[in-house]
Design a protein around this motif. Sequence first.
Motif, PDB file in Angstrom:
ATOM      1  N   GLY A 108      40.162  39.976 -22.895  1.00  0.00           N
ATOM      2  CA  GLY A 108      39.316  41.542 -23.049  1.00  0.00           C
ATOM      3  C   GLY A 108      39.403  42.105 -22.092  1.00  0.00           C
ATOM      4  N   PHE A 109      39.027  41.846 -21.434  1.00  0.00           N
ATOM      5  CA  PHE A 109      39.383  42.200 -20.103  1.00  0.00           C
ATOM      6  C   PHE A 109      40.549  43.157 -19.107  1.00  0.00           C
ATOM      7  CE2 PHE A 109      39.045  43.204 -15.450  1.00  0.00           C
ATOM      8  CZ  PHE A 109      38.116  43.987 -15.304  1.00  0.00           C
ATOM      9  N   PHE A 110      41.148  41.950 -19.790  1.00  0.00           N
ATOM     10  CA  PHE A 110      42.722  42.283 -18.883  1.00  0.00           C
ATOM     11  C   PHE A 110      43.613  42.891 -20.276  1.00  0.00           C
ATOM     12  CE2 PHE A 110      41.240  39.222 -16.029  1.00  0.00           C
ATOM     13  CZ  PHE A 110      42.564  39.516 -14.667  1.00  0.00           C
ATOM     14  N   GLY A 111      42.985  43.030 -21.380  1.00  0.00           N
ATOM     15  CA  GLY A 111      43.238  43.528 -22.686  1.00  0.00           C
ATOM     16  C   GLY A 111      44.224  43.044 -23.594  1.00  0.00           C
ATOM     17  N   MET A 112      44.193  41.501 -23.466  1.00  0.00           N
ATOM     18  CA  MET A 112      44.929  40.453 -23.640  1.00  0.00           C
ATOM     19  C   MET A 112      44.665  39.806 -25.067  1.00  0.00           C
ATOM     20  SD  MET A 112      45.896  38.238 -20.786  1.00  0.00           S
ATOM     21  CE  MET A 112      47.422  39.012 -20.900  1.00  0.00           C
ATOM     22  N   ASN A 113      44.703  38.083 -25.311  1.00  0.00           N
ATOM     23  CA  ASN A 113      44.440  37.692 -25.953  1.00  0.00           C
ATOM     24  C   ASN A 113      44.696  35.799 -25.088  1.00  0.00           C
ATOM     25  OD1 ASN A 113      43.084  38.288 -28.201  1.00  0.00           O
ATOM     26  ND2 ASN A 113      44.740  38.829 -29.131  1.00  0.00           N
ATOM     27  N   LEU A 114      43.850  35.270 -24.457  1.00  0.00           N
ATOM     28  CA  LEU A 114      44.504  33.653 -23.901  1.00  0.00           C
ATOM     29  C   LEU A 114      43.999  32.297 -24.904  1.00  0.00           C
ATOM     30  CD1 LEU A 114      45.675  32.563 -21.256  1.00  0.00           C
ATOM     31  CD2 LEU A 114      43.205  32.618 -20.414  1.00  0.00           C
ATOM     32  N   HIS A 115      45.065  31.956 -25.292  1.00  0.00           N
ATOM     33  CA  HIS A 115      45.274  30.402 -26.072  1.00  0.00           C
ATOM     34  C   HIS A 115      44.922  29.829 -25.014  1.00  0.00           C
ATOM     35  CE1 HIS A 115      45.103  27.726 -29.125  1.00  0.00           C
ATOM     36  NE2 HIS A 115      45.982  27.311 -28.416  1.00  0.00           N
ATOM     37  N   CYS A 116      44.106  28.867 -25.238  1.00  0.00           N
ATOM     38  CA  CYS A 116      43.108  28.102 -24.524  1.00  0.00           C
ATOM     39  C   CYS A 116      42.494  27.205 -25.099  1.00  0.00           C
ATOM     40  CB  CYS A 116      42.236  28.739 -23.177  1.00  0.00           C
ATOM     41  SG  CYS A 116      41.609  27.159 -21.616  1.00  0.00           S
ATOM     42  N   LYS A 117      43.540  25.313 -24.824  1.00  0.00           N
ATOM     43  CA  LYS A 117      42.714  24.424 -25.939  1.00  0.00           C
ATOM     44  C   LYS A 117      42.524  23.644 -25.085  1.00  0.00           C
ATOM     45  CE  LYS A 117      47.249  22.974 -28.717  1.00  0.00           C
ATOM     46  NZ  LYS A 117      48.264  21.445 -28.387  1.00  0.00           N
ATOM     47  N   ILE A 118      40.946  23.303 -25.445  1.00  0.00           N
ATOM     48  CA  ILE A 118      39.445  22.992 -24.627  1.00  0.00           C
ATOM     49  C   ILE A 118      39.653  21.391 -25.034  1.00  0.00           C
ATOM     50  CG2 ILE A 118      37.355  23.240 -24.723  1.00  0.00           C
ATOM     51  CD1 ILE A 118      37.342  25.788 -25.565  1.00  0.00           C
ATOM     52  N   GLY A 119      39.588  20.643 -24.152  1.00  0.00           N
ATOM     53  CA  GLY A 119      38.935  18.998 -25.123  1.00  0.00           C
ATOM     54  C   GLY A 119      38.188  18.705 -24.207  1.00  0.00           C
ATOM     55  N   THR A 120      38.481  17.202 -24.505  1.00  0.00           N
ATOM     56  CA  THR A 120      37.210  16.015 -23.181  1.00  0.00           C
ATOM     57  C   THR A 120      38.053  14.675 -22.953  1.00  0.00           C
ATOM     58  OG1 THR A 120      35.702  15.116 -23.278  1.00  0.00           O
ATOM     59  CG2 THR A 120      36.536  15.089 -25.517  1.00  0.00           C
ATOM     60  N   MET A 121      37.574  14.566 -21.449  1.00  0.00           N
ATOM     61  CA  MET A 121      37.208  13.114 -20.736  1.00  0.00           C
ATOM     62  C   MET A 121      36.311  12.244 -21.785  1.00  0.00           C
ATOM     63  SD  MET A 121      37.139  11.825 -17.257  1.00  0.00           S
ATOM     64  CE  MET A 121      38.475  12.986 -16.418  1.00  0.00           C
ATOM     65  N   ILE A 122      37.204  11.293 -22.828  1.00  0.00           N
ATOM     66  CA  ILE A 122      36.291   9.964 -23.050  1.00  0.00           C
ATOM     67  C   ILE A 122      36.449   9.270 -22.045  1.00  0.00           C
ATOM     68  CG2 ILE A 122      36.670   8.110 -24.710  1.00  0.00           C
ATOM     69  CD1 ILE A 122      36.889  11.225 -26.260  1.00  0.00           C
ATOM     70  N   GLU A 123      35.386   8.948 -21.167  1.00  0.00           N
ATOM     71  CA  GLU A 123      34.820   8.440 -20.682  1.00  0.00           C
ATOM     72  C   GLU A 123      33.828   7.693 -20.960  1.00  0.00           C
ATOM     73  OE1 GLU A 123      34.543  10.155 -16.582  1.00  0.00           O
ATOM     74  OE2 GLU A 123      34.616  11.933 -17.961  1.00  0.00           O
ATOM     75  N   LEU A 124      33.186   6.881 -21.914  1.00  0.00           N
ATOM     76  CA  LEU A 124      32.146   6.286 -22.214  1.00  0.00           C
ATOM     77  C   LEU A 124      31.862   5.703 -23.915  1.00  0.00           C
ATOM     78  CD1 LEU A 124      28.938   9.395 -21.291  1.00  0.00           C
ATOM     79  CD2 LEU A 124      29.622   7.415 -20.021  1.00  0.00           C
ATOM     80  N   PRO A 125      31.607   5.054 -23.653  1.00  0.00           N
ATOM     81  CA  PRO A 125      31.983   3.809 -24.704  1.00  0.00           C
ATOM     82  C   PRO A 125      31.079   4.206 -26.244  1.00  0.00           C
ATOM     83  CG  PRO A 125      31.080   2.125 -23.355  1.00  0.00           C
ATOM     84  CD  PRO A 125      31.096   3.523 -22.291  1.00  0.00           C
ATOM     85  N   ARG A 126      30.389   5.349 -26.028  1.00  0.00           N
ATOM     86  CA  ARG A 126      29.918   6.049 -27.023  1.00  0.00           C
ATOM     87  C   ARG A 126      30.655   6.877 -27.755  1.00  0.00           C
ATOM     88  NH1 ARG A 126      26.878   9.949 -29.653  1.00  0.00           N
ATOM     89  NH2 ARG A 126      24.960   9.209 -30.718  1.00  0.00           N
ATOM     90  N   ALA A 127      31.385   7.874 -25.953  1.00  0.00           N
ATOM     91  CA  ALA A 127      32.021   8.649 -26.856  1.00  0.00           C
ATOM     92  C   ALA A 127      33.721   8.177 -27.348  1.00  0.00           C
ATOM     93  CB  ALA A 127      32.734   8.879 -25.567  1.00  0.00           C
ATOM     94  N   ALA A 128      33.873   7.136 -27.226  1.00  0.00           N
ATOM     95  CA  ALA A 128      34.557   6.448 -27.723  1.00  0.00           C
ATOM     96  C   ALA A 128      34.137   6.184 -29.278  1.00  0.00           C
ATOM     97  CB  ALA A 128      35.365   5.095 -27.408  1.00  0.00           C
ATOM     98  N   ILE A 129      32.963   5.512 -29.687  1.00  0.00           N
ATOM     99  CA  ILE A 129      32.745   5.109 -30.863  1.00  0.00           C
ATOM    100  C   ILE A 129      32.250   6.125 -32.317  1.00  0.00           C
ATOM    101  CG2 ILE A 129      30.647   4.136 -32.018  1.00  0.00           C
ATOM    102  CD1 ILE A 129      30.860   2.045 -29.556  1.00  0.00           C
ATOM    103  N   VAL A 130      31.678   7.707 -30.885  1.00  0.00           N
ATOM    104  CA  VAL A 130      31.269   8.483 -32.103  1.00  0.00           C
ATOM    105  C   VAL A 130      33.082   9.411 -31.966  1.00  0.00           C
ATOM    106  CG1 VAL A 130      29.176   8.410 -32.181  1.00  0.00           C
ATOM    107  CG2 VAL A 130      30.625   9.953 -30.070  1.00  0.00           C
ATOM    108  N   ALA A 131      33.933   9.490 -31.795  1.00  0.00           N
ATOM    109  CA  ALA A 131      35.467   9.872 -31.291  1.00  0.00           C
ATOM    110  C   ALA A 131      35.825  10.751 -32.349  1.00  0.00           C
ATOM    111  CB  ALA A 131      36.760   9.185 -31.654  1.00  0.00           C
TER     112      ALA A 131
END
Length: 415
Positions: free
Chosen positions: A269-292
């Motif tokens: 917004g400071f630059f007067g624009m919209n920035l599309h930026c995907k947000i994700g995660t690293m799956i590196e824990l067993p629990r993360a895989a199980i509750v994906a």
Amino acid sequence: MRLLSIDMIDERFTVGEHIVNKDTVITIDGTSGNIYLGEAPLVEPSLHEKYLHEFLKMADKFARLQVWANSDTPEEARQARELGAKGIGLCRTEHMFREADCLLIMQQVIIAERKEDRVDALDKLVKLQKGDFMEIFKVMSGLPVIVRLLDPPLNEFLPKEHEVTKKLDLLRAEGKGESDEAKKLELLLKRAEALKESNPMLGFRGCRVGVLYPEIYEAQVKAIAEAACELVKQGIDVNVKIMVPLVATGQEMCMLRANIEKVVAETAGFFGMNLHCKIGTMIELPRAAIVADEIAEYADFFSFGTNDLTQTTLGVSRDDAEGRFLAAYVQLGIFMDDPFRTIDRKGVGTLMKIAVEGGRGVKKDLELGICGEHGGDPSSIAFCNSVGLDYVSCSSMRIPVARLSAAHASLGLLN
């Protein structure tokens, strides 16, 4: 064969008539095993043979998996692109912090007792990191770049306790025990003690730092967004994605995503624009895989961090195992392969399948990749192809082999 004698007190080692003190530069030839005193002249290995590039282009036509690169600097990104990488799957921001200027500022962040002091130091860090991001985004113009937010424990950015103690003792011996420098060293020692953990790999690191000290991740996101916006204004095609490390719950991902989106929107917004930026995660824990499925509600992509996923699944520390029992386990047939070189399909692989099914069950178009060093191993690439990942990411020099392996996997020549 000559014996190596190590002197821990004076911090040096002796081989025959040669004494090598701490901080002395030596060069090791990884092919011959020869060791040389001093810095030997080096040349960059070249894979720019015309016929090799034509051959790999042919292989790419058959491959379903794309090959991306793990790159932390503009030079590494440039090399990766020259070798045919279709993106950067892992840009580790903490590696930038280890540069002298950034390291001093990061130490100021860590020892700061008030949030205001941390924010002041982080503002300086934003300016330094933004320059690195701009160079990397320029090099990879038109291709995706996944930037991982700070991952390692905070104490890794502090100097070793014995080094600080040695400097402090020297100042006191010189009658400077009350100087500003001595007080700063005392504060460093105090903070190092407070941050000390029995098992840092499973302690206060990754997204846990971002949850409790949101200003650290916010500063990094601001640097990323400012770099992207400035380049877009210049007409450069920027495709940046932000990755949150060590997530174990959907709630962590929900909280951090909200913070990241807020900073991206404010900065753009400071630059007067919209920035599309995907947000994700690293799956590196067993629990993360199980509750994906739970985590996928708040993630645009998953990237499997198979180095840590292997450690946490097997209960094996890579650093300790490789020097002690890992080779014997492979010889005895307990492990069919070194699990840190080739994906353990029954254990780690099963968790990956669960995460793929759970994640895509919530979002059919969920982008999936791998950024552990398994991403350059032919057998692991074949497995990634079979479970439906979109890309593998590996170190630059493994890209040619990965590209060929991806084609072999698609053609059924590798399984």
